[in-house]
Motif scaffolding. Structure first.
Motif, PDB file in Angstrom:
ATOM      1  N   ALA A 456       1.300  -1.402   0.171  1.00 17.04           N
ATOM      2  CA  ALA A 456      -0.007  -0.302  -0.074  1.00 17.04           C
ATOM      3  C   ALA A 456       0.958   0.917   0.446  1.00 17.04           C
ATOM      4  CB  ALA A 456      -0.736   0.035   1.149  1.00 17.04           C
ATOM      5  N   LEU A 457      -0.015   2.439  -0.395  1.00 11.92           N
ATOM      6  CA  LEU A 457       1.316   3.597  -0.183  1.00 11.92           C
ATOM      7  C   LEU A 457       0.286   4.310   0.860  1.00 11.92           C
ATOM      8  CD1 LEU A 457       2.484   5.463  -1.741  1.00 11.92           C
ATOM      9  CD2 LEU A 457       0.860   6.502  -3.382  1.00 11.92           C
ATOM     10  N   LEU A 458       1.250   4.743   1.831  1.00 12.01           N
ATOM     11  CA  LEU A 458       1.267   5.638   3.253  1.00 12.01           C
ATOM     12  C   LEU A 458       1.307   6.683   3.344  1.00 12.01           C
ATOM     13  CD1 LEU A 458       2.004   2.438   5.566  1.00 12.01           C
ATOM     14  CD2 LEU A 458      -0.192   2.914   4.064  1.00 12.01           C
ATOM     15  N   VAL A 459       0.852   8.075   3.892  1.00  9.24           N
ATOM     16  CA  VAL A 459       0.972   9.248   3.088  1.00  9.24           C
ATOM     17  C   VAL A 459       0.264   9.502   4.884  1.00  9.24           C
ATOM     18  CG1 VAL A 459       0.353  11.371   2.681  1.00  9.24           C
ATOM     19  CG2 VAL A 459      -0.366   9.163   0.825  1.00  9.24           C
ATOM     20  N   ASN A 460       1.358  10.409   5.276  1.00  6.63           N
ATOM     21  CA  ASN A 460       1.428  11.147   7.072  1.00  6.63           C
ATOM     22  C   ASN A 460       2.070  12.787   7.219  1.00  6.63           C
ATOM     23  OD1 ASN A 460      -0.468   9.300   9.012  1.00  6.63           O
ATOM     24  ND2 ASN A 460       0.395  11.195   9.789  1.00  6.63           N
ATOM     25  N   ALA A 461       1.853  13.759   7.830  1.00  7.86           N
ATOM     26  CA  ALA A 461       2.259  14.321   8.421  1.00  7.86           C
ATOM     27  C   ALA A 461       2.404  14.179   9.079  1.00  7.86           C
ATOM     28  CB  ALA A 461       1.785  16.052   8.221  1.00  7.86           C
ATOM     29  N   THR A 462       4.297  14.288   9.536  1.00 10.01           N
ATOM     30  CA  THR A 462       5.337  14.726  10.725  1.00 10.01           C
ATOM     31  C   THR A 462       4.459  14.846  12.334  1.00 10.01           C
ATOM     32  OG1 THR A 462       6.273  16.239  10.485  1.00 10.01           O
ATOM     33  CG2 THR A 462       7.154  14.138   9.665  1.00 10.01           C
ATOM     34  N   GLY A 463       3.550  16.482  11.763  1.00 14.21           N
ATOM     35  CA  GLY A 463       2.983  16.160  13.242  1.00 14.21           C
ATOM     36  C   GLY A 463       1.475  16.211  13.138  1.00 14.21           C
ATOM     37  N   ASP A 464       1.131  15.480  12.176  1.00 15.00           N
ATOM     38  CA  ASP A 464      -0.388  15.255  12.505  1.00 15.00           C
ATOM     39  C   ASP A 464      -0.803  15.007  13.996  1.00 15.00           C
ATOM     40  OD1 ASP A 464      -3.227  13.927  12.792  1.00 15.00           O
ATOM     41  OD2 ASP A 464      -2.327  12.676  10.244  1.00 15.00           O
ATOM     42  N   PRO A 465      -1.748  15.739  14.448  1.00 13.91           N
ATOM     43  CA  PRO A 465      -2.002  15.953  15.643  1.00 13.91           C
ATOM     44  C   PRO A 465      -3.313  14.934  16.226  1.00 13.91           C
ATOM     45  CG  PRO A 465      -3.266  17.422  14.826  1.00 13.91           C
ATOM     46  CD  PRO A 465      -2.423  17.252  13.666  1.00 13.91           C
ATOM     47  N   ARG A 466      -3.716  14.103  14.935  1.00 18.38           N
ATOM     48  CA  ARG A 466      -4.791  13.459  14.955  1.00 18.38           C
ATOM     49  C   ARG A 466      -3.915  11.400  15.239  1.00 18.38           C
ATOM     50  NH1 ARG A 466      -6.318  17.389  16.947  1.00 18.38           N
ATOM     51  NH2 ARG A 466      -8.558  18.377  16.622  1.00 18.38           N
ATOM     52  N   THR A 467      -4.311  11.078  13.841  1.00 10.54           N
ATOM     53  CA  THR A 467      -3.191  10.140  13.821  1.00 10.54           C
ATOM     54  C   THR A 467      -2.302  10.542  13.581  1.00 10.54           C
ATOM     55  OG1 THR A 467      -3.418  10.485  11.184  1.00 10.54           O
ATOM     56  CG2 THR A 467      -5.184   9.264  12.711  1.00 10.54           C
ATOM     57  N   LEU A 468      -1.031  10.272  14.620  1.00 10.72           N
ATOM     58  CA  LEU A 468       0.055  10.688  14.807  1.00 10.72           C
ATOM     59  C   LEU A 468       1.241   9.970  14.055  1.00 10.72           C
ATOM     60  CD1 LEU A 468       0.787   9.952  18.725  1.00 10.72           C
ATOM     61  CD2 LEU A 468       0.048  12.274  17.580  1.00 10.72           C
ATOM     62  N   TYR A 469       2.318  10.248  13.571  1.00 12.50           N
ATOM     63  CA  TYR A 469       2.579  10.156  12.227  1.00 12.50           C
ATOM     64  C   TYR A 469       4.081   8.451  12.834  1.00 12.50           C
ATOM     65  CZ  TYR A 469       7.322  10.203   9.494  1.00 12.50           C
ATOM     66  OH  TYR A 469       7.640   9.644   8.266  1.00 12.50           O
ATOM     67  N   SER A 470       4.085   8.554  14.230  1.00 16.76           N
ATOM     68  CA  SER A 470       4.471   7.363  14.726  1.00 16.76           C
ATOM     69  C   SER A 470       3.164   6.149  13.874  1.00 16.76           C
ATOM     70  CB  SER A 470       4.657   6.720  16.066  1.00 16.76           C
ATOM     71  OG  SER A 470       3.940   7.519  16.315  1.00 16.76           O
ATOM     72  N   GLY A 471       2.365   6.269  14.209  1.00 23.02           N
ATOM     73  CA  GLY A 471       1.709   5.107  13.190  1.00 23.02           C
ATOM     74  C   GLY A 471       1.324   4.706  12.477  1.00 23.02           C
ATOM     75  N   ALA A 472       2.110   5.789  10.842  1.00 20.17           N
ATOM     76  CA  ALA A 472       2.038   5.518   9.900  1.00 20.17           C
ATOM     77  C   ALA A 472       3.569   4.992   9.838  1.00 20.17           C
ATOM     78  CB  ALA A 472       2.192   6.916   9.037  1.00 20.17           C
ATOM     79  N   GLU A 473       3.955   5.287  10.272  1.00 21.76           N
ATOM     80  CA  GLU A 473       5.966   4.669  10.561  1.00 21.76           C
ATOM     81  C   GLU A 473       5.474   2.644  11.354  1.00 21.76           C
ATOM     82  OE1 GLU A 473       9.906   7.599  11.786  1.00 21.76           O
ATOM     83  OE2 GLU A 473       7.783   6.763  13.223  1.00 21.76           O
ATOM     84  N   THR A 474       4.686   2.788  12.296  1.00 19.68           N
ATOM     85  CA  THR A 474       4.505   1.638  13.198  1.00 19.68           C
ATOM     86  C   THR A 474       3.292   0.830  11.374  1.00 19.68           C
ATOM     87  OG1 THR A 474       4.166   2.153  14.766  1.00 19.68           O
ATOM     88  CG2 THR A 474       2.924  -0.062  14.171  1.00 19.68           C
TER      89      THR A 474
END
Length: 529
Positions: A456-474
């Motif tokens: 899959a292609l995942l997209v996230n901002a480093t400062g996302d205040p709702r779905t934390l960037y660490s979640g995308a990394e996980t």
């Protein structure tokens, strides 16, 4: 959330305005439910003649106008974009497919480049509980040239929007509030939450047990079959990322191109998902305060970021002394943190300006001046303090509570609140507070064990205040075949087609066009196009 804050419930219009509410009002709090690991082996497929869902998979869809009446703005936008709408019939209970049925509403803009048609792109814009039926026009625009190669399909999941409704008759659009400053206020929140759960049992008890992400995923596969598609592509924002994780696990081999934006770590998903986002929320608040200070001539909240933050603290202190009168509404110290939380999911001047204007009005109310709220604040107060959006909050809560178990003992929440940073008056009181899931029945199914890999292609901002960037990394680590697009230095919740990053948008559209993931992860600067 993400659950949603008041702003996520109409994500189509919200995203077009770049103003979303994905906080506890729409981005509810969730906590752990889905785990990374190999999915259990799928049972052998039954013979085609024994398919209990055959009549749903092969149903005839009647496509019609999306316009429900002269005041239907969503319908007008869909009509102008050339969309049509239909209802798909699905079982209420998949364990009894011959029993009661419900409907799930769809919109569709057909591919215009039929010679190079790729297939159907199914959308979910978050919540849970957020309607998506109005989203195909703006998503099609964000897709640029590749949009013409897809049937772009918006879905209002079961019990949401134009689908069969689940409405508990609440006096609010959200189960989320701040805890208040003392035990007496927390106890009032306990009573409020228990009352919401009782209303759902009384008003929608026949539907509530069947609200869950797993059932929404099953509905999505019926939709796939009813559309005549062997595989579908999928774009899921925020909570929609979790739905995508569940669907691709439950129905392997039935997706083509998958984009998840604002990625939820499945191990954190559940009724208390927002716990742990406090630091990101404070960072977003500081970013807004610095921007507002630079525009002091417009808002007058302070000439430095510290001064602006002090103004917000003063307003909260005033609400602790006595509720603030804002138009027809009374804003107390349990509601005000929810307003702050909801003002901070989009990193752009439009959203910042709406929030700054709202704080300006709240400060005037704190000083005793009569206040007529601006549109952003008026809509949010209506959402929180009236039953105008009861159906949204009801559906969102039923899904969250149906997906995972929350602690039942109020003392658990009280202890968490006491352990939180006492200087944090806006985030921890919201993310740690009790909610209606503490008084819900047990989920009918265990959480989904996430499949071991997905390209899959995942997209996230480093400062996302709702779905934390660490979640995308996980999730990226758990899916080694996936690729991650990172938007740096932005306190932004969901990015593609929303933030205005050519780097992000072009990378997503290239994948949707070719089906080939980037060779490596993609790093995008904050620059807007």
């Amino acid at each position: 959330m993400t659950t949603t804050s008041a702003g996520d419930r109409h994500r189509g219009s919200r995203l077009r305005r770049l103003v979303t509410r994905t906080g506890p009002v729409a981005a509810l709090c969730l906590a752990g439910a889905l785990t990374l690991g190999a999915a259990p082996a799928a049972p052998a497929a039954p013979a085609a003649t024994a398919d209990p869902l055959d009549r749903y998979h092969h149903q005839h869809l009647t496509w019609k106008s999306c316009l429900l009446g002269p005041d239907d703005e969503t319908g007008k936008e869909l009509e102008q974009a050339g969309a049509q709408c239909t209802d798909v019939t699905v079982p209420l209970d998949y364990a009894r497919p011959g029993g009661r049925t419900i409907t799930v509403a769809l919109s569709r803009i057909r591919a215009t480049d039929s010679a190079h048609r790729i297939g159907a792109l199914v959308l979910n814009s978050g919540g849970p509980g957020g309607p998506t039926i109005g989203d195909p026009p703006w998503v099609r625009k964000a897709m640029k040239d590749v949009g013409g190669r897809y049937d772009v399909v918006g879905v209002d999941p079961r019990f949401v929007g134009r689908s069969t409704a689940l409405d508990c008759g609440w006096p609010t659009g959200s189960m989320i509030r701040g805890a208040g400053g003392d035990r007496a206020e927390f106890d009032r929140m306990v009573s409020f939450s228990a009352g919401l759960a009782r209303r759902c049992r009384a008003h929608a008890g026949d539907l509530v047990p069947y609200a869950s992400t797993r059932n929404s995923a099953r509905d999505m596969d019926v939709i796939r079959a009813a559309l005549g598609e062997r595989r579908i592509s999928y774009l899921g924002y925020s909570y929609g990322s979790y739905l995508g994780e569940v669907y691709t696990t439950m129905f392997p081999g039935r997706t083509d191109r998958v984009v998840l934006d604002g990625v939820i770590d499945p191990a954190r998903y559940g009724p208390r998902l927002l716990r742990g986002t406090e630091a990101a929320g404070k960072h977003a608040l500081r970013g807004w305060a610095d921007w507002t200070a630079a525009h002091d001539e417009d808002y007058g909240l302070g000439r430095s970021g510290d001064a602006v933050l002090a103004t917000v603290e003063e307003v909260q202190s005033a609400a602790e002394r006595a509720p603030l009168r804002v138009g027809a509404y009374r804003v107390d110290d349990q509601v005000l943190p929810t307003l702050v939380f909801n003002g901070l999911s989009q990193d752009n001047p439009s959203a910042y300006g709406d929030f700054a204007q709202g704080v300006r009005e709240l400060r005037r109310a704190a000083g005793g001046d009569p206040v007529s709220p601006s549109p952003w604040l008026a809509e949010l107060l209506q959402f929180l303090l009236t039953g105008h959006d009861s159906a949204y909050g009801s559906a969102q809560t039923a899904i969250l509570c149906g997906d995972g178990t929350a602690p039942r003992d109020p003392e658990t929440y009280w202890r968490d609140l006491r352990r939180a940073d006492p200087r944090d008056r806006f985030f921890a009181p919201v993310t740690n507070d009790i909610n209606a899931c503490a008084f819900w029945g047990p989920p009918r199914e265990r959480p989904t064990a996430l499949r071991a890999d997905l390209p899959a292609l995942l997209v996230n901002a480093t400062g996302d205040p709702r779905t934390l960037y660490s979640g995308a990394e996980t999730v990226h680590r758990g899916w080694p075949s996936s690729r991650l697009i990172t938007l740096h230095d932005a306190d932004q919740h969901v990015v593609f087609g929303v933030f205005g990053s050519a780097c992000v948008d072009d990378a997503v559209n290239a994948y949707l066009a070719s089906g080939r993931l980037p060779a490596t992860d993609v790093s995008c600067p904050r620059i807007r196009s």
